[in-house]
Design an enzyme around this catalytic site. Structure first.
Site, mmCIF file in Angstrom:
data_model
loop_
_atom_site.group_PDB
_atom_site.id
_atom_site.type_symbol
_atom_site.label_atom_id
_atom_site.label_comp_id
_atom_site.label_asym_id
_atom_site.label_seq_id
_atom_site.Cartn_x
_atom_site.Cartn_y
_atom_site.Cartn_z
ATOM 1 N N LYS A 115 29.922 12.530 27.036
ATOM 2 C CA LYS A 115 30.112 11.111 26.670
ATOM 3 C C LYS A 115 29.440 10.185 27.666
ATOM 4 C CE LYS A 115 33.033 11.604 23.114
ATOM 5 N NZ LYS A 115 33.882 11.171 22.069
ATOM 6 N N LYS A 197 28.376 20.732 16.823
ATOM 7 C CA LYS A 197 29.598 20.592 16.028
ATOM 8 C C LYS A 197 29.526 19.352 15.123
ATOM 9 C CE LYS A 197 32.881 17.734 18.515
ATOM 10 N NZ LYS A 197 34.261 17.347 18.627
ATOM 11 N N LYS A 200 32.316 12.946 14.197
ATOM 12 C CA LYS A 200 32.378 11.659 13.506
ATOM 13 C C LYS A 200 31.453 10.635 14.151
ATOM 14 C CE LYS A 200 37.198 11.075 14.877
ATOM 15 N NZ LYS A 200 37.344 10.739 16.283
HETATM 16 P P1 ATP Z 1 33.900 12.057 18.410
HETATM 17 O O1 ATP Z 1 32.690 12.448 17.625
HETATM 18 O O2 ATP Z 1 34.258 10.611 18.318
HETATM 19 O O3 ATP Z 1 33.928 12.611 19.796
HETATM 20 P P2 ATP Z 1 35.373 14.099 17.082
HETATM 21 O O4 ATP Z 1 34.823 14.168 15.698
HETATM 22 O O5 ATP Z 1 34.989 15.163 18.031
HETATM 23 O O6 ATP Z 1 35.113 12.695 17.664
HETATM 24 P P3 ATP Z 1 38.156 13.863 17.906
HETATM 25 O O7 ATP Z 1 38.930 12.635 17.615
HETATM 26 O O8 ATP Z 1 37.641 14.023 19.294
HETATM 27 O O9 ATP Z 1 36.934 14.018 16.903
HETATM 28 O O10 ATP Z 1 38.979 15.128 17.494
HETATM 29 C C1 ATP Z 1 40.114 15.170 16.704
HETATM 30 C C2 ATP Z 1 40.483 16.615 16.458
HETATM 31 O O11 ATP Z 1 39.536 17.245 15.593
HETATM 32 C C3 ATP Z 1 40.529 17.481 17.719
HETATM 33 O O12 ATP Z 1 41.621 18.369 17.644
HETATM 34 C C4 ATP Z 1 39.240 18.234 17.668
HETATM 35 O O13 ATP Z 1 39.337 19.457 18.362
HETATM 36 C C5 ATP Z 1 39.051 18.442 16.183
HETATM 37 N N1 ATP Z 1 37.649 18.570 15.823
HETATM 38 C C6 ATP Z 1 36.686 17.639 16.000
HETATM 39 N N2 ATP Z 1 35.503 18.061 15.521
HETATM 40 C C7 ATP Z 1 35.712 19.312 15.025
HETATM 41 C C8 ATP Z 1 34.872 20.285 14.381
HETATM 42 N N3 ATP Z 1 33.595 20.048 14.163
HETATM 43 N N4 ATP Z 1 35.425 21.449 13.991
HETATM 44 C C9 ATP Z 1 36.734 21.696 14.198
HETATM 45 N N5 ATP Z 1 37.581 20.817 14.799
HETATM 46 C C10 ATP Z 1 37.096 19.641 15.216
#
Ligand code: ATP
Ligand code: LTN
Length: 334
Positions: A115, A197, A200
Site C-alpha cells: 500500500k 489476487k 476491489k
Molecule cells: P483492497 O483492494 O482495497 O486492498 P481487498 O479486495 O483486498 O481490498 P479487503 O477489504 O482487504 O479487500 O478484504 C476483505 C476480506 O476479503 C478479507 O478477509 C480478505 O482476506 C478477503 N479477500 C480479499 N480479496 C480476496 C481474494 N481475491 N480472494 C479471497 N479472499 C479475498
C-alpha cells in the site's frame, strides 16, 4: 466465550465495491460459521481512512457494505453487525497495543509495503499501524476464530504475537485467536492477470467480478478471462487462469475442484467459461435482489445499526476496562 459459544470476529473495509474474491474468500465462510459461533462482523471504516477517502462516498459505501452483510445471509438479530467507528474501544485498545508492538514487526508487513508503494504520496502513520488496529478489533471481543482470506494471515500472526506478549506480562487477558481459511476460494485471482489476487482496488474493472455486476457483465467478464493455449482443463499451477476459473466454479457450486475437472473432461474453454458465468450469476442474483429490497428499508437498517453498536460497545468495554486496569490506569470513580 459468550453464552457458552466461542466468539468469531471479522471485518471488511468499505474502500470500494466488493468483488467475488471478497465474497468467496470471506463473506461466504462467515455465513457458514455464523450458527456455530457468537459473531461480530464489523464494517471497518476506521481502517478505510488509512487511504484518502471522499467523506460522502465513504459514508455511502459503509452503509452499503453493512446492508450487504445482511443481504448475503447474516442475520443481524443473531450476529452483531456494526460500524467500527461507533465503538470507541477499538481506538482506545489500539493505542495500548501500539505500545506492545515493535516497529520492526510492522515494517515486515507485506500489505504495508504494497500500500505504501501504491500511495507513495500518503504514507501516513495510520497505514503503518493498521495491523495494530486490526489486532485491537479482534482482541477486544476475545475472538477465538477469525475467518479471512489468505492475504490476511500475516496480520493474524501479528495479532497472536501481540496477544501472547501481553498475556506473558499481565496474565491471561486475551484469547489468542486462530485464523479460519476456507478450503475453496481462499484466494481468487484476477480474471485478467491470474498471478494477481482479485482486488476491489484494481484499476482494471475486467479483472474483477463485482457483487453488483449485472448478469451480462458477469458473463462477458468470464468469457474474456485470460487463460492459456494448452486447450485442456486441468487443476494445475501451470494453468493459473483455468485453475482460478475452476476455483470460482467450485466455490459457487459447492463441488470440489476434482469434481469440476471431471465434469469438464474432454470439453474446451468455450464450455468452461460460460458455465462459470452461470454459476456466479446464480450465486449473486439472489444477493443483489435482497440488497435492493433491504436498501429501501431505511428504518430497519437504522435500528440494526443502533442496537448492534450498543451490543458491541457492551462487550468491547468489558475487555477494555480489564486491559486498562492491567496496564495501570487509575480506576474510574462512579
Ligand atoms: P483492497 O483492494 O482495497 O486492498 P481487498 O479486495 O483486498 O481490498 P479487503 O477489504 O482487504 O479487500 O478484504 C476483505 C476480506 O476479503 C478479507 O478477509 C480478505 O482476506 C478477503 N479477500 C480479499 N480479496 C480476496 C481474494 N481475491 N480472494 C479471497 N479472499 C479475498
Ligand atoms: N485488514 C482486513 C480487514 C480487517 C479485519 C479486521 C479482518 C480489519 N480488521 C479484523 C478480520 C478481523 C483486510 O484488509 N481485509
Amino acid at each position: 466465550m459468550i453464552d457458552g459459544k466461542k466468539v468469531l470476529f471479522s471485518g471488511m473495509q468499505a474502500t470500494g465495491n466488493l468483488t467475488l474474491g471478497n465474497y468467496l474468500g470471506a463473506l461466504k465462510n462467515w455465513i457458514t460459521l455464523s450458527d456455530e459461533y457468537e459473531c461480530f462482523y464489523s464494517v471497518v471504516d476506521m481502517h478505510s481512512i488509512t487511504v484518502r477517502q471522499d467523506p460522502a462516498t465513504l459514508r455511502k459505501r459503509a452503509r452499503n457494505l453493512l446492508t450487504l452483510y445482511i443481504a448475503a445471509g447474516l442475520d443481524p438479530e443473531k450476529n452483531c453487525i456494526y460500524y467500527q467507528s461507533h465503538v470507541s474501544g477499538h481506538a482506545e485498545l489500539a493505542w495500548i497495543l501500539n505500545c506492545f508492538t515493535y516497529m520492526g514487526e510492522l515494517n515486515r508487513m507485506t500489505q504495508f509495503k504494497d500500500k505504501s508503494a501504491k500511495h507513495a504520496d500518503n504514507i501516513n502513520a495510520g497505514l503503518f499501524t493498521y495491523p495494530v488496529l486490526m489486532a485491537a478489533d479482534i482482541l477486544l471481543y476475545q475472538a477465538d476464530v477469525v475467518p479471512v482470506g489468505i492475504d490476511q494471515m500475516q496480520h493474524l500472526e501479528l495479532t497472536r504475537n501481540i496477544a501472547e506478549r501481553f498475556n506473558n506480562i499481565y496474565g491471561d487477558v486475551f484469547t489468542v485467536p486462530e485464523a479460519y481459511i476456507g478450503k475453496v476460494g481462499a484466494k481468487i485471482m484476477s480474471l485478467q492477470e491470474p498471478s494477481k489476487k482479485m482486488s476491489k482496488s484494481d484499476e482494471n474493472p475486467n479483472g474483477s467480478i463485482y457483487l453488483m455486476d449485472d448478469p451480462d457483465t458477469i458473463m462477458r467478464k468470464c468469457k474474456r478471462a485470460v487463460t492459456d493455449s494448452e486447450g485442456c482443463i486441468r487443476y494445475s499451477d501451470e494453468q493459473p487462469g483455468i485453475k482460478n476459473l475452476l476455483d470460482i466454479y467450485s466455490a459457487c457450486t459447492g463441488k470440489t475442484p476434482a469434481e469440476a475437472v471431471k465434469e469438464f473432461e474432454g470439453k474446451g474453454y468455450g464450455e468452461l467459461k460460460p458455465a462459470v458465468g452461470e454459476a456466479v450469476i446464480s450465486v449473486l442474483k439472489p444477493l443483489q435482489d435482497e440488497f435492493e429490497r433491504l436498501s429501501k428499508d431505511k428504518a430497519y437498517i437504522d435500528s440494526i445499526i443502533k442496537e448492534n453498536a450498543d451490543k458491541a460497545n457492551y462487550y468491547a468495554t468489558k475487555t477494555l476496562r480489564k486491559v486498562q486496569r492491567k496496564v495501570g490506569f487509575p480506576d474510574r470513580i462512579r
